[in-house]
Design an enzyme around this catalytic site. Structure first.
Site: not given
Length: 537
Positions: A46-47, A49, A78, A137, A288-289, A318, A431, A486, A533, A537
């Site tokens: 097509t087209g 391509t 098409k 598309d 770290k972590h 590390g 926290n 808080f 706040r 987590h």
């Protein structure tokens, strides 16, 4: 009503005699098509391509030869035609299907090579809405889904990276593709259209400011397969969601081995934190972590790094280091004195790269830019049977927005440190309690069930740091403290006061705010509320 299968036997090897090629990404297209022709495959296209293939000297049939209908409406229509979809969807072993194909002169299509309009790239490039919509598309996903559904007879190829595998299969099987590969490519095809639709629906949700659309889809493209996840018994992989946000998913790895699952998680946390600080002052975060063990700003990167390291040298071993400026030689020289897993920065000087090259396992990543802390976005967390989706925490409260709630107001130095500490607390697991002095953390308490415990841990960390640095007293004395949420009771504040805090920043909003304010006034310290706040987590 569900369609009942006729349970025709599925052949293992299916010869490829005709291929339909319609691609936006023309990487490797001409070479692939030329190899198909050498194997005796007829090309239909097509087209653009088809134009690319003909320009390379290949004989290509226009798709209108199959449909008996020209491309219309700027190419929007098409391939949406029985002449195409009948050739893709026909069950070759079904007599009724064969009769319909013969009656309507529909030619079989054995190989569909289709990839999609660059919708994700168009959005990322900042195009206007009309251009973005035009890059949704329609014909491509329809052909991909049709060929993938009919993988019993059709090979669906959606990624140029699979061209080589298809050619190898054709050459190894006398021009046929085995069922195992057809099934695998079908799975990839459906995953691709799913990710594409997720990108489109996600864009519409953003455009229309739909905070909770009735259906929410997420998709991604594989970036890397991890050796394992958080633990060796967990499989893991890393995907890009297409968002062009500077960070670990878009960074360039300049040196070092593959990042692990935990490396990626920690590096993301580090770079998001350091991006809170504009380049007008150098900033360094050591993670770290997924929690900071030291954060600081300074007049130079090496100063910021040294001050961040002083907060908790033991935990920094590390760890992950994030910088908000181009890594220079002096800072690189300091960093290599300590075992570090990853360094991520907007860029690195050639001298710094040379210094780090001696540490073969040290990963160096550059992002080009900092991430915008105000940029909206989504975060997603899985729970049993569902997804929790929320907006990225892009809230920022500046010192001029603080509300003084105590008799004593913070002085200029305290005010600056309160702003710094609250930005860091935003990136500490709840926290969270953060002590700071002159733009550097001096004690961090993270991830505790009790805010009092976080305050005590932060103070203890400061005592440990003082011992390592040979100081007479911990650096919490006469410093400021930030809390991500808080204080529900005055006890957490009293722990901070006991550790030596002179000024406190917290969101406020507790039923017992007045009790906490009274405790602060009694101790003669300053306290400000932010009204925002930052639970994490």
């Amino acid at each position: 009503m569900a369609v009942v299968s006729k349970n025709h036997p599925v052949p293992d090897l299916v010869p490829v005699r005709r291929a339909l090629l319609s691609v936006s990404d023309k990487t490797g297209l001409v070479e692939f098509a030329r190899d198909l022709v050498a194997l005796g495959v007829e090309l239909v296209s097509t087209g653009g391509t088809r134009a690319a293939l003909e320009a390379a000297g290949l004989v290509v049939r226009d798709v209108s030869d199959l449909t008996g209908f020209p491309e219309i409406m700027d190419g929007r229509v098409k391939t949406l035609h029985p002449g195409v979809h009948g050739g893709l969807l026909s069950i070759r072993a079904d007599e009724e299907h064969r009769s319909a194909m013969q009656a309507h002169k529909i030619a079989e299509i054995d190989l569909a090579v289709v990839n999609l309009y660059p919708f994700e790239q168009t959005v990322a490039g900042g195009a206007d809405s009309a251009t973005i919509v035009e890059n949704i598309d329609i014909g491509g996903p329809a052909m991909i889904r049709a060929s993938a559904k009919n993988h019993a007879y059709v090979t669906a190829v959606t990624d140029p990276g699979d061209y080589g595998r298809v050619l190898e299969a054709l050459r190894s099987n006398d021009g046929s593709v085995p069922l195992a590969l057809r099934r695998e490519l079908a799975a990839l095809a459906f995953a691709r259209t799913a990710a594409y639709d997720a990108a489109v629906s996600g864009w519409f949700a953003t455009e229309l400011a739909l905070e909770a659309p009735r259906h929410r889809a997420f998709g991604g493209r594989l970036l890397d397969v991890m050796r394992y996840g958080e633990n060796p018994h967990q499989a893991a992989a890393f995907y890009s969601n297409g968002e062009q946000r500077p960070g670990v998913a878009t960074a360039t790895l300049l040196q070092g081995k593959q990042l692990s699952y935990n490396n990626i998680n920690d590096t993301d946390a580090a770079f998001e934190l350091v991006s809170e600080f504009d380049r007008d002052r150098a900033a360094c975060a050591i993670i770290k972590h997924a929690n900071p063990c030291g954060v600081a700003v300074g007049d130079s990167l090496v100063e910021a790094y040294r001050r961040a390291l002083e907060c908790d040298q033991t935990s920094a071993f590390g760890g992950i280091i994030a910088l908000n400026r181009t890594l220079d030689a002096e800072t690189a020289t300091e960093i290599v004195k300590l075992f570090t897993e990853v360094i991520i920065a907007p860029d690195a000087s050639e001298e710094a790269k040379d210094i780090l090259s001696a540490k073969k396992n040290l990963r160096l990543m550059v992002t080009g830019e900092l991430a915008d802390p105000r940029q909206p976005g989504l975060t997603v967390k899985t729970v049993a049977g569902g997804l929790l989706v929320q907006g990225r925490d892009n809230g920022i409260v500046l010192p001029e927005d603080f509300k003084v709630v105590t008799r004593r107001a913070p002085d200029a130095r305290e005010l600056a440190d309160l702003g710094f500490a609250f930005r860091v607390a935003k990136h500490v697991k709840s926290n969270a309690i953060v002590y700071a002095l002159n733009g550097a953390t001096v004690g961090i308490g993270a991830g505790q069930m009790s805010r009092v415990d976080s305050a005590r841990i932060a103070a203890r960390k400061a005592v440990d740091a003082a011992e390592v640095l040979g100081l007479e007293a911990p650096l919490t004395k006469g410093r400021v403290v930030a809390s991500d949420a808080f204080f529900p009771f005055a006890d957490g504040l009293l722990s901070a006061i006991e550790a030596g805090a002179t000024a406190v920043v917290q969101p406020g909003g507790s039923m017992r705010d007045q009790d906490v304010i009274d405790a602060a006034d009694e101790a003669g310290i300053a306290m400000v509320f932010t009204g925002m706040r930052h639970f994490r987590h």
